[in-house]
Design a protein around this motif. Structure first.
Motif, PDB file in Angstrom:
ATOM      1  N   LEU A   8       0.847  -1.194   0.000  1.00 19.18           N
ATOM      2  CA  LEU A   8       0.000   0.000   0.000  1.00 19.18           C
ATOM      3  C   LEU A   8       0.875   1.233   0.000  1.00 19.18           C
ATOM      4  O   LEU A   8       2.028   1.190   0.389  1.00 19.18           O
ATOM      5  CB  LEU A   8      -0.872   0.033   1.260  1.00 19.18           C
ATOM      6  CG  LEU A   8      -1.827  -1.133   1.444  1.00 19.18           C
ATOM      7  CD1 LEU A   8      -2.586  -0.937   2.744  1.00 19.18           C
ATOM      8  CD2 LEU A   8      -2.814  -1.193   0.314  1.00 19.18           C
ATOM      9  N   SER A   9       0.297   2.374  -0.397  1.00 21.09           N
ATOM     10  CA  SER A   9       0.987   3.632  -0.186  1.00 21.09           C
ATOM     11  C   SER A   9       1.022   3.919   1.297  1.00 21.09           C
ATOM     12  O   SER A   9       0.158   3.497   2.049  1.00 21.09           O
ATOM     13  CB  SER A   9       0.243   4.764  -0.914  1.00 21.09           C
ATOM     14  OG  SER A   9      -1.008   4.952  -0.308  1.00 21.09           O
ATOM     15  N   ALA A  10       2.044   4.656   1.735  1.00 17.69           N
ATOM     16  CA  ALA A  10       2.158   4.954   3.159  1.00 17.69           C
ATOM     17  C   ALA A  10       0.957   5.728   3.637  1.00 17.69           C
ATOM     18  O   ALA A  10       0.476   5.544   4.753  1.00 17.69           O
ATOM     19  CB  ALA A  10       3.436   5.757   3.414  1.00 17.69           C
ATOM     20  N   LEU A  11       0.409   6.582   2.792  1.00 18.09           N
ATOM     21  CA  LEU A  11      -0.748   7.378   3.195  1.00 18.09           C
ATOM     22  C   LEU A  11      -1.955   6.509   3.433  1.00 18.09           C
ATOM     23  O   LEU A  11      -2.669   6.668   4.417  1.00 18.09           O
ATOM     24  CB  LEU A  11      -1.059   8.410   2.102  1.00 18.09           C
ATOM     25  CG  LEU A  11      -2.203   9.378   2.397  1.00 18.09           C
ATOM     26  CD1 LEU A  11      -1.870  10.190   3.647  1.00 18.09           C
ATOM     27  CD2 LEU A  11      -2.423  10.313   1.219  1.00 18.09           C
ATOM     28  N   ALA A  12      -2.177   5.550   2.525  1.00 14.52           N
ATOM     29  CA  ALA A  12      -3.343   4.687   2.683  1.00 14.52           C
ATOM     30  C   ALA A  12      -3.234   3.842   3.929  1.00 14.52           C
ATOM     31  O   ALA A  12      -4.202   3.631   4.647  1.00 14.52           O
ATOM     32  CB  ALA A  12      -3.502   3.789   1.452  1.00 14.52           C
ATOM     33  N   LEU A  13      -2.050   3.340   4.229  1.00 13.59           N
ATOM     34  CA  LEU A  13      -1.892   2.514   5.416  1.00 13.59           C
ATOM     35  C   LEU A  13      -2.012   3.337   6.685  1.00 13.59           C
ATOM     36  O   LEU A  13      -2.585   2.903   7.673  1.00 13.59           O
ATOM     37  CB  LEU A  13      -0.534   1.813   5.373  1.00 13.59           C
ATOM     38  CG  LEU A  13      -0.551   0.480   4.613  1.00 13.59           C
ATOM     39  CD1 LEU A  13       0.846  -0.076   4.522  1.00 13.59           C
ATOM     40  CD2 LEU A  13      -1.467  -0.495   5.281  1.00 13.59           C
ATOM     41  N   LEU A  14      -1.450   4.551   6.682  1.00 14.79           N
ATOM     42  CA  LEU A  14      -1.596   5.399   7.856  1.00 14.79           C
ATOM     43  C   LEU A  14      -3.057   5.667   8.135  1.00 14.79           C
ATOM     44  O   LEU A  14      -3.497   5.688   9.280  1.00 14.79           O
ATOM     45  CB  LEU A  14      -0.859   6.723   7.634  1.00 14.79           C
ATOM     46  CG  LEU A  14      -0.967   7.753   8.769  1.00 14.79           C
ATOM     47  CD1 LEU A  14      -0.371   7.157  10.052  1.00 14.79           C
ATOM     48  CD2 LEU A  14      -0.258   9.027   8.390  1.00 14.79           C
ATOM     49  N   GLY A  15      -3.847   5.814   7.054  1.00 15.04           N
ATOM     50  CA  GLY A  15      -5.278   6.050   7.249  1.00 15.04           C
ATOM     51  C   GLY A  15      -5.961   4.909   7.938  1.00 15.04           C
ATOM     52  O   GLY A  15      -6.972   5.092   8.615  1.00 15.04           O
ATOM     53  N   PRO A 181       7.433  -4.387  12.391  1.00 11.45           N
ATOM     54  CA  PRO A 181       6.778  -3.081  12.485  1.00 11.45           C
ATOM     55  C   PRO A 181       5.559  -2.988  11.575  1.00 11.45           C
ATOM     56  O   PRO A 181       5.484  -3.689  10.559  1.00 11.45           O
ATOM     57  CB  PRO A 181       7.867  -2.117  12.025  1.00 11.45           C
ATOM     58  CG  PRO A 181       8.681  -2.924  11.063  1.00 11.45           C
ATOM     59  CD  PRO A 181       8.691  -4.321  11.614  1.00 11.45           C
ATOM     60  N   CYS A 182       4.627  -2.115  11.941  1.00 10.29           N
ATOM     61  CA  CYS A 182       3.419  -1.935  11.134  1.00 10.29           C
ATOM     62  C   CYS A 182       2.945  -0.492  11.257  1.00 10.29           C
ATOM     63  O   CYS A 182       1.953  -0.200  11.937  1.00 10.29           O
ATOM     64  CB  CYS A 182       2.324  -2.908  11.571  1.00 10.29           C
ATOM     65  SG  CYS A 182       0.864  -2.891  10.494  1.00 10.29           S
ATOM     66  N   TYR A 183       3.707   0.406  10.654  1.00 10.86           N
ATOM     67  CA  TYR A 183       3.290   1.798  10.533  1.00 10.86           C
ATOM     68  C   TYR A 183       2.950   2.450  11.864  1.00 10.86           C
ATOM     69  O   TYR A 183       2.019   3.236  11.974  1.00 10.86           O
ATOM     70  CB  TYR A 183       2.130   1.907   9.544  1.00 10.86           C
ATOM     71  CG  TYR A 183       2.510   1.367   8.190  1.00 10.86           C
ATOM     72  CD1 TYR A 183       3.119   2.176   7.240  1.00 10.86           C
ATOM     73  CD2 TYR A 183       2.307   0.028   7.882  1.00 10.86           C
ATOM     74  CE1 TYR A 183       3.520   1.673   6.015  1.00 10.86           C
ATOM     75  CE2 TYR A 183       2.702  -0.489   6.656  1.00 10.86           C
ATOM     76  CZ  TYR A 183       3.310   0.342   5.729  1.00 10.86           C
ATOM     77  OH  TYR A 183       3.714  -0.167   4.525  1.00 10.86           O
ATOM     78  N   GLY A 221      -2.810  -4.240   7.260  1.00 16.07           N
ATOM     79  CA  GLY A 221      -2.448  -5.237   6.277  1.00 16.07           C
ATOM     80  C   GLY A 221      -1.198  -6.018   6.633  1.00 16.07           C
ATOM     81  O   GLY A 221      -0.631  -6.710   5.786  1.00 16.07           O
ATOM     82  N   CYS A 222      -0.752  -5.938   7.888  1.00 15.89           N
ATOM     83  CA  CYS A 222       0.524  -6.526   8.303  1.00 15.89           C
ATOM     84  C   CYS A 222       0.316  -7.899   8.955  1.00 15.89           C
ATOM     85  O   CYS A 222      -0.458  -8.022   9.894  1.00 15.89           O
ATOM     86  CB  CYS A 222       1.233  -5.616   9.313  1.00 15.89           C
ATOM     87  SG  CYS A 222       1.448  -3.911   8.740  1.00 15.89           S
TER      88      CYS A 222
END
Length: 315
Positions: A8-15, A181-183, A221-222
């Motif tokens: 995923l993009s970092a932005l999508a995962l942070l969301g 790790p997972c964001y 998603g991790c």
């Protein structure tokens, strides 16, 4: 031990840390007290007491006010996948290429265990307008809900979970990571992973949701083999995705719609979110996504229907 994380993009995962989903008018029906749904052909359906209740046929008695009329597929025993080697929890991503022109839209109802004060101060982790738009457009969909979200919005959880157009799947109780790790997400201890999932199912039952399926989506998603092994007692099928909408924190609904429409292939599974605070343009995007994909010949199905195809694949 190798961590497998969706690209995923970092932005999508942070969301995914912050966003959630909401329903429409509350349905007053109670969850049945009968036995939980089981799939005779597979050992991967959750077992009592942590299991979802058996979905009931679509009738005017259990449909939420405002729900669009059928057709809506509700299965007596939602399909699951067989465990992997050594009893690993199976992982479903999409139906194999070359199949029917169907697509599953999924919406993550995220809320972490410690976000109660933010909700109390007025932050909205729900999006009733999105759910009503899906009803109006007659779109079947799967909502991956956290147990904490169901506790915060029990009327909306019941409304979604008693509407035959929708099914509720498990997104953990606390929205903590199952691999690290997972964001930046806090991590669930291995010995607590199955209990965390079971606690979420219990929250859905407490809210009165009926249409609950034995599927699980990892926060962020991790996951890794350690997490897949630890989830064995929960008897769920993990569900990932192949199309990222990019709706988290997006400001341009048309851009989100274009990303989804361009990415969808027959059998695709799309990950989206629904919240008024962290995914503000998702409802706008849906109003474009649905007619454009229908014009291309696509039909919208729940994850349970997509998984029923004999072409389910693991990422």
């Amino acid at each position: 031990m190798t961590i497998s994380v969706r690209k995923l993009s970092a932005l999508a995962l942070l969301g995914a840390v912050l966003v959630g989903c909401g329903g429409g008018a509350a349905d007053t029906a109670k969850a049945p007290d009968g036995p939980s749904a089981t799939a005779p052909s597979s050992p991967t359906t959750p077992a009592s007491p942590a299991t979802p209740s058996r979905p009931e046929p679509a009738t005017s008695a259990n449909a939420s006010p405002g729900a669009a009329p059928g057709p809506a597929v509700v299965r007596e025993a939602p399909p699951t996948m067989a465990p992997g080697p050594g009893g690993l929890t199976p992982v479903f991503e999409r139906a194999r290429k070359g199949g029917d022109k169907v697509v599953a839209l999924t919406f993550d109802a995220d809320m972490t265990a410690d976000q109660g004060p933010r909700a109390a101060s007025g932050e909205r982790f729900d999006n009733p307008a999105l759910i009503e738009t899906l009803r109006r457009l007659k779109v079947d969909a799967t909502v991956f809900m956290t147990g904490r979200w169901a506790e915060e919005y029990p009327d909306q959880a019941r409304s979604i979970g008693t509407d035959p157009r929708f099914e509720i799947a498990n997104h953990s109780y606390s929205h903590y990571a199952f691999a690290s790790p997972c964001y930046g997400l806090p991590t669930v201890a291995k010995q607590d992973m199955a209990a965390d999932v079971q606690r979420a199912f219990a929250a859905f039952r407490q809210a009165g949701a009926r249409n609950v399926v034995p599927y699980f989506r990892f926060p962020g998603g991790c996951y890794d083999d350690r997490a897949l092994r630890a989830l064995g007692p929960a008897k769920v099928t993990a569900v990932q995705w192949d199309v990222v909408s990019g709706d988290a924190f997006a400001k341009d609904g048309d851009a989100v719609a274009e990303q989804v429409v361009d990415g969808v292939r027959p059998g695709s599974l799309v990950v989206m979110h629904c919240t008024r605070s962290a995914a503000p343009v998702t409802e706008q995007a849906i109003r474009r996504i649905v007619p454009e994909l229908r014009a291309r010949g696509y039909r919208f199905v729940k994850v349970s229907e997509l998984m029923a195809a004999p072409t389910a694949v693991r990422p």
